[in-house]
Design a protein around this motif. Structure first.
Motif: not given
Length: 157
Positions: A149-150, A153, A157
């Motif tokens: 998940e990190r 994300r 961006k």
């Protein structure tokens, strides 16, 4: 007219340790038979589920070893904090729980307590104890999922 926004977590108490120590196979919602000062303490979130368990005796289910602290404004009619409390379930549900607990290593644990339409309810789970390597494996999976998940994300961006 504005709509009511429901809170994410309406639980008064949770047993997080149970999900770590046990593999929960089935859950059942049950009512709890409480006295007047007990429900007041529960609404103040003065309840501990950590060491609690459910026991079936004489075709009735009881919540054992759950601590509901004494009500601060109570008088001599205050309740015993560790008394056994009867769970309100249908007969078929009780018999099914009793049948499942006859197997070795199966127990019934309280997972969370919450209010539903003004009544205290407890979510109980049929659980089997995890071994140490199962716990480590769950932690490893959770850490891997967080890492995935990190990275997603960061890419977004």
């Amino acid at each position: 007219m504005a709509k009511k926004i429901k809170a994410k977590d309406d639980s008064l108490a949770q047993n997080k340790k149970a999900r770590h120590d046990y593999a929960i196979s089935d859950t059942v919602e049950a009512g709890i038979a409480l006295t007047g000062t007990e429900i007041k303490s529960v609404r103040e979130r003065r309840i501990t589920l950590r060491d609690g368990f459910v026991q079936v005796r004489n075709d009735e289910a009881y919540l054992m070893n759950v601590n509901i602290s004494e009500y601060a404004e109570g008088n001599q009619f205050n309740h015993d904090p560790l008394r056994n409390r009867k769970l309100l379930l249908h007969k078929k549900q009780i018999l099914a729980l009793e049948e499942q607990t006859k197997n070795k290593g199966i127990t019934i644990v309280p997972l969370k307590v919450y209010l539903k339409k003004g009544f205290a309810k407890v979510l109980i789970g049929v659980a089997k104890g995890k071994r140490e390597y199962d716990k480590r494996q769950d932690i490893k999976k959770r850490d891997q999922q967080r890492e995935i998940e990190r990275t997603l994300r960061r890419r977004a961006k």
